[in-house]
Design an enzyme around this catalytic site. Structure first.
Site, PDB file in Angstrom:
ATOM      1  N   ASP A   1     -18.844 -38.974 -28.531  1.00  0.00           N
ATOM      2  CA  ASP A   1     -17.915 -39.925 -29.147  1.00  0.00           C
ATOM      3  C   ASP A   1     -16.605 -39.278 -29.595  1.00  0.00           C
ATOM      4  O   ASP A   1     -15.790 -39.918 -30.257  1.00  0.00           O
ATOM      5  CB  ASP A   1     -18.578 -40.578 -30.369  1.00  0.00           C
ATOM      6  CG  ASP A   1     -19.693 -41.509 -29.955  1.00  0.00           C
ATOM      7  OD1 ASP A   1     -19.758 -41.851 -28.757  1.00  0.00           O
ATOM      8  OD2 ASP A   1     -20.498 -41.879 -30.822  1.00  0.00           O
TER       9      ASP A   1
ATOM     10  N   HIS B   1      -3.307 -13.521 -22.208  1.00  0.00           N
ATOM     11  CA  HIS B   1      -3.633 -14.862 -22.714  1.00  0.00           C
ATOM     12  C   HIS B   1      -4.843 -14.827 -23.640  1.00  0.00           C
ATOM     13  O   HIS B   1      -5.677 -15.743 -23.633  1.00  0.00           O
ATOM     14  CB  HIS B   1      -3.858 -15.835 -21.551  1.00  0.00           C
ATOM     15  CG  HIS B   1      -2.591 -16.136 -20.798  1.00  0.00           C
ATOM     16  ND1 HIS B   1      -2.571 -16.651 -19.543  1.00  0.00           N
ATOM     17  CD2 HIS B   1      -1.301 -15.979 -21.148  1.00  0.00           C
ATOM     18  CE1 HIS B   1      -1.315 -16.798 -19.132  1.00  0.00           C
ATOM     19  NE2 HIS B   1      -0.523 -16.386 -20.107  1.00  0.00           N
TER      20      HIS B   1
ATOM     21  N   ASP C   1       1.491 -14.551 -30.850  1.00  0.00           N
ATOM     22  CA  ASP C   1       2.323 -15.441 -30.034  1.00  0.00           C
ATOM     23  C   ASP C   1       1.923 -16.850 -30.428  1.00  0.00           C
ATOM     24  O   ASP C   1       0.834 -17.315 -30.070  1.00  0.00           O
ATOM     25  CB  ASP C   1       2.051 -15.162 -28.551  1.00  0.00           C
ATOM     26  CG  ASP C   1       2.939 -15.996 -27.627  1.00  0.00           C
ATOM     27  OD1 ASP C   1       3.543 -16.982 -28.092  1.00  0.00           O
ATOM     28  OD2 ASP C   1       3.003 -15.655 -26.426  1.00  0.00           O
TER      29      ASP C   1
ATOM     30  N   ASP D   1       8.055 -21.282 -29.214  1.00  0.00           N
ATOM     31  CA  ASP D   1       7.226 -20.282 -28.530  1.00  0.00           C
ATOM     32  C   ASP D   1       7.738 -18.913 -28.969  1.00  0.00           C
ATOM     33  O   ASP D   1       8.739 -18.435 -28.439  1.00  0.00           O
ATOM     34  CB  ASP D   1       7.359 -20.487 -27.012  1.00  0.00           C
ATOM     35  CG  ASP D   1       6.510 -19.501 -26.218  1.00  0.00           C
ATOM     36  OD1 ASP D   1       5.702 -18.775 -26.820  1.00  0.00           O
ATOM     37  OD2 ASP D   1       6.677 -19.471 -24.970  1.00  0.00           O
TER      38      ASP D   1
ATOM     39  N   HIS E   1       4.662  -9.449 -16.650  1.00  0.00           N
ATOM     40  CA  HIS E   1       5.103 -10.844 -16.634  1.00  0.00           C
ATOM     41  C   HIS E   1       6.625 -10.902 -16.596  1.00  0.00           C
ATOM     42  O   HIS E   1       7.302  -9.876 -16.660  1.00  0.00           O
ATOM     43  CB  HIS E   1       4.539 -11.613 -17.840  1.00  0.00           C
ATOM     44  CG  HIS E   1       4.914 -11.073 -19.188  1.00  0.00           C
ATOM     45  ND1 HIS E   1       6.143 -11.280 -19.757  1.00  0.00           N
ATOM     46  CD2 HIS E   1       4.210 -10.314 -20.083  1.00  0.00           C
ATOM     47  CE1 HIS E   1       6.169 -10.712 -20.953  1.00  0.00           C
ATOM     48  NE2 HIS E   1       5.018 -10.101 -21.169  1.00  0.00           N
TER      49      HIS E   1
ATOM     50  N   HIS F   1      11.101 -18.237 -19.725  1.00  0.00           N
ATOM     51  CA  HIS F   1      10.894 -19.511 -19.025  1.00  0.00           C
ATOM     52  C   HIS F   1      11.690 -20.570 -19.767  1.00  0.00           C
ATOM     53  O   HIS F   1      12.067 -20.378 -20.931  1.00  0.00           O
ATOM     54  CB  HIS F   1       9.395 -19.867 -19.014  1.00  0.00           C
ATOM     55  CG  HIS F   1       8.718 -19.735 -20.351  1.00  0.00           C
ATOM     56  ND1 HIS F   1       8.789 -20.704 -21.312  1.00  0.00           N
ATOM     57  CD2 HIS F   1       7.995 -18.722 -20.914  1.00  0.00           C
ATOM     58  CE1 HIS F   1       8.126 -20.318 -22.388  1.00  0.00           C
ATOM     59  NE2 HIS F   1       7.636 -19.101 -22.198  1.00  0.00           N
TER      60      HIS F   1
ATOM     61  N   HIS G   1       6.132 -24.198 -21.312  1.00  0.00           N
ATOM     62  CA  HIS G   1       6.740 -23.716 -20.064  1.00  0.00           C
ATOM     63  C   HIS G   1       7.410 -24.954 -19.481  1.00  0.00           C
ATOM     64  O   HIS G   1       6.790 -25.728 -18.763  1.00  0.00           O
ATOM     65  CB  HIS G   1       5.694 -23.151 -19.108  1.00  0.00           C
ATOM     66  CG  HIS G   1       5.095 -21.867 -19.615  1.00  0.00           C
ATOM     67  ND1 HIS G   1       4.104 -21.202 -18.958  1.00  0.00           N
ATOM     68  CD2 HIS G   1       5.369 -21.120 -20.709  1.00  0.00           C
ATOM     69  CE1 HIS G   1       3.776 -20.101 -19.633  1.00  0.00           C
ATOM     70  NE2 HIS G   1       4.528 -20.038 -20.711  1.00  0.00           N
TER      71      HIS G   1
ATOM     72  N   GLU H   1      11.353 -12.805 -23.707  1.00  0.00           N
ATOM     73  CA  GLU H   1      10.106 -12.252 -24.215  1.00  0.00           C
ATOM     74  C   GLU H   1       9.588 -11.030 -23.450  1.00  0.00           C
ATOM     75  O   GLU H   1       8.502 -11.054 -22.887  1.00  0.00           O
ATOM     76  CB  GLU H   1       9.030 -13.332 -24.211  1.00  0.00           C
ATOM     77  CG  GLU H   1       8.879 -14.090 -22.884  1.00  0.00           C
ATOM     78  CD  GLU H   1       7.743 -15.110 -22.937  1.00  0.00           C
ATOM     79  OE1 GLU H   1       6.622 -14.716 -23.262  1.00  0.00           O
ATOM     80  OE2 GLU H   1       7.994 -16.296 -22.655  1.00  0.00           O
TER      81      GLU H   1
ATOM     82  N   TYR I   1       2.611  -3.168 -22.356  1.00  0.00           N
ATOM     83  CA  TYR I   1       1.179  -3.243 -22.645  1.00  0.00           C
ATOM     84  C   TYR I   1       0.507  -2.012 -22.042  1.00  0.00           C
ATOM     85  O   TYR I   1       0.499  -1.850 -20.820  1.00  0.00           O
ATOM     86  CB  TYR I   1       0.580  -4.517 -22.044  1.00  0.00           C
ATOM     87  CG  TYR I   1       1.419  -5.740 -22.378  1.00  0.00           C
ATOM     88  CD1 TYR I   1       1.223  -6.453 -23.551  1.00  0.00           C
ATOM     89  CD2 TYR I   1       2.460  -6.151 -21.519  1.00  0.00           C
ATOM     90  CE1 TYR I   1       2.020  -7.545 -23.866  1.00  0.00           C
ATOM     91  CE2 TYR I   1       3.266  -7.235 -21.828  1.00  0.00           C
ATOM     92  CZ  TYR I   1       3.045  -7.933 -23.007  1.00  0.00           C
ATOM     93  OH  TYR I   1       3.842  -9.004 -23.315  1.00  0.00           O
TER      94      TYR I   1
ATOM     95  N   ARG J   1       5.039  -7.346 -27.662  1.00  0.00           N
ATOM     96  CA  ARG J   1       5.934  -8.349 -27.063  1.00  0.00           C
ATOM     97  C   ARG J   1       6.793  -8.923 -28.186  1.00  0.00           C
ATOM     98  O   ARG J   1       6.309  -9.070 -29.311  1.00  0.00           O
ATOM     99  CB  ARG J   1       5.141  -9.472 -26.372  1.00  0.00           C
ATOM    100  CG  ARG J   1       6.049 -10.588 -25.814  1.00  0.00           C
ATOM    101  CD  ARG J   1       5.353 -11.518 -24.818  1.00  0.00           C
ATOM    102  NE  ARG J   1       4.306 -12.339 -25.385  1.00  0.00           N
ATOM    103  CZ  ARG J   1       3.017 -12.157 -25.197  1.00  0.00           C
ATOM    104  NH1 ARG J   1       2.587 -11.150 -24.434  1.00  0.00           N
ATOM    105  NH2 ARG J   1       2.123 -12.948 -25.759  1.00  0.00           N
TER     106      ARG J   1
ATOM    107  N   GLU K   1       9.345 -12.182 -28.683  1.00  0.00           N
ATOM    108  CA  GLU K   1       9.770 -13.418 -27.993  1.00  0.00           C
ATOM    109  C   GLU K   1      10.566 -14.302 -28.941  1.00  0.00           C
ATOM    110  O   GLU K   1      10.113 -14.618 -30.038  1.00  0.00           O
ATOM    111  CB  GLU K   1       8.527 -14.185 -27.508  1.00  0.00           C
ATOM    112  CG  GLU K   1       8.853 -15.544 -26.899  1.00  0.00           C
ATOM    113  CD  GLU K   1       7.642 -16.222 -26.275  1.00  0.00           C
ATOM    114  OE1 GLU K   1       6.503 -16.015 -26.763  1.00  0.00           O
ATOM    115  OE2 GLU K   1       7.826 -16.966 -25.294  1.00  0.00           O
TER     116      GLU K   1
HETATM  117  N1  GLY Z   1       2.986 -18.468 -25.128  1.00  0.00           N
HETATM  118  C1  GLY Z   1       3.126 -18.412 -23.741  1.00  0.00           C
HETATM  119  C2  GLY Z   1       4.357 -17.744 -23.352  1.00  0.00           C
HETATM  120  O1  GLY Z   1       4.885 -16.968 -24.098  1.00  0.00           O
HETATM  121  O2  GLY Z   1       4.886 -17.991 -22.320  1.00  0.00           O
HETATM  122 MN    MN Z   2       4.784 -17.102 -26.179  1.00  0.00          MN
HETATM  123 MN    MN Z   3       6.869 -17.841 -23.719  1.00  0.00          MN
END
Ligand code: GLY
Ligand code: MN
Ligand code: MN
Length: 434
Positions: free
Chosen positions: A35, A239, A256, A267, A346, A350, A357, A380, A384, A402, A404
């Site tokens: 439910d 992630h 993050d 973000d 990465h 974005h 994103h 960002e 690592y 990181r 960002e």
């Molecule tokens: N939090 C996902 C990114 O930084 O793209």
């Molecule tokens: Mn992020």
């Molecule tokens: Mn991001």
């Protein structure tokens, strides 16, 4: 947001459509277990056109329709159900509050839609996102086809409306920037709080609770994505969302996390030492990432192309890795052969907007897109060094960094929407020990 803004957007879309019909459903409600449903979040394209927050709704744009060009199918008022589930705008509210020209019960959509499709050459739709809805749409078109002998014609062309909408969504209007600023403001408070309360021995989820407390307190309805609260080597899992490890003295912390405000996302990432004092290695890596981030932000300028911030960041990161003897060789060669991807796997950002994103093409006619005022994006970069990294001195293992921020491109340069969170080593140590 002002309801005229949405009416204007719909008119703009109808002008591009030149006579077709556009059909955009909101997101379906997803069941979690028995439910219990997942919290509902509208489809971004649908919300961009309507600002209508309820589930079970479809907007139809029919340019030139005599009884109104914007039709909203939605749930009717139902006092019995509203006792259980909360207030509904109903058909009247759809018109009065949300500016639809005409509204019908969602239950009647199957009877009404074929009539709307008659004699329209093209159907503009966001096809491919909700298969059940796509199937209904095909069924309605087939129903019109089957009436061919009565003289009505069925649409002969399906056009991807997403592309039109996403080009519009790429350039943020002032009201959208306001929402992004609000999402960032709430998220900035959350990151500051996390830095202030962080202590060795806490659990990652305790820090997550502090973040989400600030999100809610500031009016951010949801996290814009599952927060990454990663201590020590977990920061090297890009992630990571388990958020259930103990914070160890001497480890780094990577958070993050961003709030969503009225369907606009922040973000933001910060990295800092669990115990409030950077070790020599942590500081060295951090300074490289920070330099890369500042260089990348510097190149977020109108007229520069999309990839320039990434290229700048990679150059600074590679120089730093060579200085620290984590890479050996010539900068250009290391970049060309992508050797840095061991430590930076990465991209540098974005688009950011209603979706974290966000939508919008990164290339136009095979060339990187030029940056324009009103676009919003993240910057960002990170480094690592996973535990067990081969040919890397152990003292570097398990450090993930990181940084960002969220950037608005302005006419004269850029505006960092997520400013106000400590970013230099000194600032971070000061707030953590203050
Ligand atoms: N939090 C996902 C990114 O930084 O793209
Ligand atoms: Mn992020
Ligand atoms: Mn991001």
């Amino acid at each position: 947001m002002n309801k005229n803004l949405f009416a204007k957007r719909r008119i703009e879309v109808m002008q591009i459509m030149k006579g077709g019909i556009a059909i955009v459903p909101t997101a379906p409600v997803r069941n979690r277990n028995r439910d219990v449903d997942f919290p509902f979040r509208p489809d971004s394209d649908f919300y961009y056109l309507t600002h209508f927050p309820e589930p079970e709704a479809v907007v139809v744009l029919v340019p030139g329709r005599e009884h109104g060009e914007c039709i909203l199918f939605c749930r009717e008022r139902d006092l019995e159900k509203e006792i259980w589930e909360g207030h509904r705008a109903g058909l009247e509210g759809a018109c009065e509050i949300y500016g639809a020209d005409d509204a019908f019960p969602i239950e009647d959509m199957g009877d009404i839609m074929p009539g709307l499709l008659e004699n329209r050459e093209k159907v503009f739709c966001t096809m491919g996102r909700y298969p059940d809805f796509d199937q209904s749409l095909l069924n309605w078109v087939n129903e019109v086809r089957s009436k061919g002998r009565t003289g009505v014609s069925a649409p002969g062309e399906f056009v991807d409306l997403s592309h039109i909408l996403h080009e519009l969504r790429l350039i943020k209007q002032p009201d959208e920037v306001k929402n992004l600023r609000r999402a960032c403001k709430v998220s900035v408070a959350a990151h500051r709080r996390a830095m202030q309360v962080c202590r060795p021995g806490m659990m990652e989820y305790e820090l997550q609770a502090e973040l989400e407390y600030e999100f809610k307190r500031g009016g951010g309805q949801f996290p814009a994505y599952p927060p990454i609260v990663a201590s020590g080597p977990n920061a090297c899992i890009l992630h990571y969302i388990d958020n259930n490890a103990r914070l160890e003295d001497g480890d780094m912390m990577l958070i993050d996390a961003g709030a969503e405000f009225d369907c606009y996302a922040a973000d933001i990432t910060r990295s800092f030492p669990v115990n409030g004092k950077f070790s020599a290695e942590q500081k060295a890596l951090y300074e490289v990432v920070l330099a890369a981030q500042l260089a990348a932000i510097e190149s977020v300028q109108p007229g520069n192309h999309w990839n320039e911030p990434h290229e700048k960041a990679v150059q600074v990161l590679v120089d730093g890795l060579v200085d620290l003897k984590l890479l050996n060789g010539n900068r250009n060669q290391l970049i060309e052969q992508k050797d840095y991807r061991r430590f930076y796997m990465h991209r540098t950002g974005h688009w950011l907007g209603m979706d974290v994103h966000d939508v919008g093409d990164y290339k136009v006619e095979d060339e990187w897109r030029l940056l324009e005022p009103g676009m919003t994006l993240t910057v960002e970069p990170g480094l690592y060094i996973a535990s067990g990294s081969k040919d890397v001195d152990k003292r570097w293992w398990g450090i993930g960094v990181r940084i960002e921020d969220d950037i608005l491109i302005t006419r004269s340069g850029n505006d960092v929407l997520s400013g106000g969170i400590p970013k230099t080593v000194d600032e971070i140590e000061a707030i953590m020990n203050g």
